[in-house]
Design an enzyme around this catalytic site. Structure first.
Site, PDB file in Angstrom:
ATOM      1  N   LYS A 285       0.817  -1.209   0.000  1.00  0.00           N
ATOM      2  CA  LYS A 285       0.000   0.000   0.000  1.00  0.00           C
ATOM      3  C   LYS A 285       0.859   1.270   0.000  1.00  0.00           C
ATOM      4  O   LYS A 285       2.079   1.216   0.181  1.00  0.00           O
ATOM      5  CB  LYS A 285      -0.944  -0.006   1.208  1.00  0.00           C
ATOM      6  CG  LYS A 285      -1.957  -1.151   1.161  1.00  0.00           C
ATOM      7  CD  LYS A 285      -2.870  -1.004  -0.039  1.00  0.00           C
ATOM      8  CE  LYS A 285      -4.080  -1.911   0.005  1.00  0.00           C
ATOM      9  NZ  LYS A 285      -3.816  -3.343  -0.133  1.00  0.00           N
TER      10      LYS A 285
HETATM   11  C1  PLP Z   1      -9.863  -2.642  -1.457  1.00  0.00           C
HETATM   12  C2  PLP Z   1      -9.246  -3.311  -0.257  1.00  0.00           C
HETATM   13  N1  PLP Z   1      -9.939  -3.319   0.897  1.00  0.00           N
HETATM   14  C3  PLP Z   1      -9.438  -3.876   2.008  1.00  0.00           C
HETATM   15  C4  PLP Z   1      -8.201  -4.475   2.018  1.00  0.00           C
HETATM   16  C5  PLP Z   1      -7.716  -5.154   3.262  1.00  0.00           C
HETATM   17  O1  PLP Z   1      -6.573  -4.577   3.799  1.00  0.00           O
HETATM   18  P1  PLP Z   1      -5.577  -5.440   4.696  1.00  0.00           P
HETATM   19  O2  PLP Z   1      -4.816  -6.340   3.806  1.00  0.00           O
HETATM   20  O3  PLP Z   1      -4.726  -4.422   5.373  1.00  0.00           O
HETATM   21  O4  PLP Z   1      -6.418  -6.205   5.679  1.00  0.00           O
HETATM   22  C6  PLP Z   1      -7.444  -4.490   0.840  1.00  0.00           C
HETATM   23  C7  PLP Z   1      -6.113  -5.124   0.833  1.00  0.00           C
HETATM   24  O5  PLP Z   1      -5.474  -5.381  -0.103  1.00  0.00           O
HETATM   25  C8  PLP Z   1      -7.987  -3.891  -0.329  1.00  0.00           C
HETATM   26  O6  PLP Z   1      -7.308  -3.885  -1.490  1.00  0.00           O
END
Ligand code: PLP
Length: 417
Positions: free
Chosen positions: A203
């Site tokens: 990210k």
């Molecule tokens: C659109 C979206 N929402 C939520 C998430 C979830 O984030 P995390 O991996 O930090 O739990 C991601 C992760 O790639 C994502 O791309």
């Protein structure tokens, strides 16, 4: 990052083109270095490594950065979504609207509460949730909507808020891709009741794993702080520091979703670089779009004039009616020539779990399916060298030149071998 890091194997009497093919451009390379390493090791040496002063400092800085009253640091973006939905009062049997073109985490968090993820089709220009389609799917059970800012471009938040107001829905933004992004001059994170960020390794700000919720709702913020740490009313830092007390009470059956101090120390360093890193990604996006907008076979991403994208992803769409190869073969050709790509996202209604559990099926979301057939994500990260950027551009141009359908009337797509 200099070219020492690029894999130029077998130097020798090669043509420039041969050499270029040896260049391996990864899909992502994390922009972390000595500063992050120093900050993390300082925390480790301090003797306090779990959630404590660094996490609280990160929360304050983050809230200031996006312009929100509260920021609550958590272990993942998924946890941020779960805690927000819980604080919004979403319960078993409720329905929550979200786009089918997203990562499974958006919908999965809804299922944690026994609620139903109601998938919504997407619009062509931004590939974000189609608010008109969302409206068609509102029922008396609908409690919330999760707009996902795909690739970093904010959804039309005015339209979303109008829908939410008319139908008494809570708005929980999935801003996993949208730091820093702006909508009508306001930074994402200060616009809706809840905004959820992810600090996963790829990210735009990373702590390896991590997340943050921002909100101006003080009651919800208090609830989420409680629920991220077992529902205990005093965190360990309050209990164990010099003037602390051993006593605590369990107020709720909460979760274990806190962020550690060494992750937060890394987050603070990354936050300070956040604007510069966005500039770097924007520069790459501009280079790509300048090169690709002359090609009739592709559709470069466009950003609405009232929005700014974080450029977490650069999603290029292929005009398959003008090419002799499909998206899969296009990606494989790029990969073969040293350009790693990805696809964001396989629509959730095509995934086995969502088909089995909720009866979604192929054909349910025609726009999402159409974009999915034609989209690919190119490498875009702050440490990309000019050489890497040039290689991506040249490789895309060359692949198109080789697979261009010369007689438009004879359009057909060869299936992938
Ligand atoms: C659109 C979206 N929402 C939520 C998430 C979830 O984030 P995390 O991996 O930090 O739990 C991601 C992760 O790639 C994502 O791309």
């Amino acid at each position: 990052m200099d070219d020492q890091n690029l894999m130029l194997t077998q130097p020798g009497p090669h043509s420039e083109k041969d050499l270029l093919y040896k260049l391996q451009v990864p899909f992502h390379r994390a922009s972390v270095g000595e500063e992050e390493a120093r900050a993390v090791s300082e925390v480790i040496r301090s003797g306090w490594i779990t959630m404590g002063p660094k996490t609280f400092e990160f929360e304050r800085e983050f809230a200031t950065y996006v312009g929100a009253q509260h920021a609550i640091a958590v272990s993942t973006g998924t946890a941020a979504l779960h805690l927000s939905l819980e604080a919004a009062g979403v319960q078993a049997g409720d329905e929550v609207l979200l786009p089918t073109t997203t990562f499974t985490a958006t919908a999965e968090a809804v299922t944690y509460l026994g609620a139903f993820p109601i998938l919504v089709d997407i619009e062509h220009a931004t590939m974000n949730i189609d608010v008109e389609d969302a409206l068609r799917r509102v029922t008396p059970k609908t409690k919330a909507i999760i707009p996902v800012h795909l690739a970093g471009q904010p959804c039309d938040l005015n339209e979303i808020h109008s829908l939410a107001q008319a139908h008494h829905l809570r708005v929980i933004e999935d801003a996993a891709h949208a730091l820093p992004s702006e909508y009508q001059g306001k930074r994402v994170g200060k616009i809706s009741e809840f905004t959820c960020f992810s600090f996963y390794a790829t990210k735009t700000l990373t702590t390896g794993e991590g997340g943050m919720i921002t909100t101006d709702n003080s009651e919800a913020a208090e609830r989420m702080r409680l629920m991220r740490l077992h529902g205990i009313n005093r965190d360990a830092w309050k209990r164990y520091r010099g003037d602390g007390s051993w006593f605590y009470e369990v107020m709720e059956a909460g979760f274990k979703y806190n962020l550690t101090d060494f992750q937060s120390a890394m987050g603070l360093v990354q936050l300070a670089k956040c604007d510069a890193m966005r500039q770097a990604r924007q520069h790459i996006a501009q280079r790509y779009s300048a090169a690709f907008s002359a090609l009739e076979e592709v559709i470069p991403p466009t950003v609405h004039p009232d929005r700014n994208s974080s450029w977490h992803l650069y999603i290029l769409r292929l005009r398959l009616d003008r090419l002799t190869i499909d998206r899969e073969r296009f990606i494989r050709t790029l990969q073969h020539r040293g350009v790693a790509c990805s696809v964001h996202f396989i629509p959730l209604h095509l995934q086995p779990y969502y088909r089995r559990a909720y009866g979604y099926k192929i054909g349910d979301y025609p726009h999402a399916e159409q974009e999915y057939q034609s989209c690919l994500s190119l490498p875009i990260f702050p440490g990309m060298t000019d050489r890497e950027i040039n290689h991506v551009i040249a490789t895309v141009q060359e692949t198109i030149a080789e697979s261009r359908l010369v007689h438009a009337g004879a359009a057909h797509v060869l299936p992938c071998a």
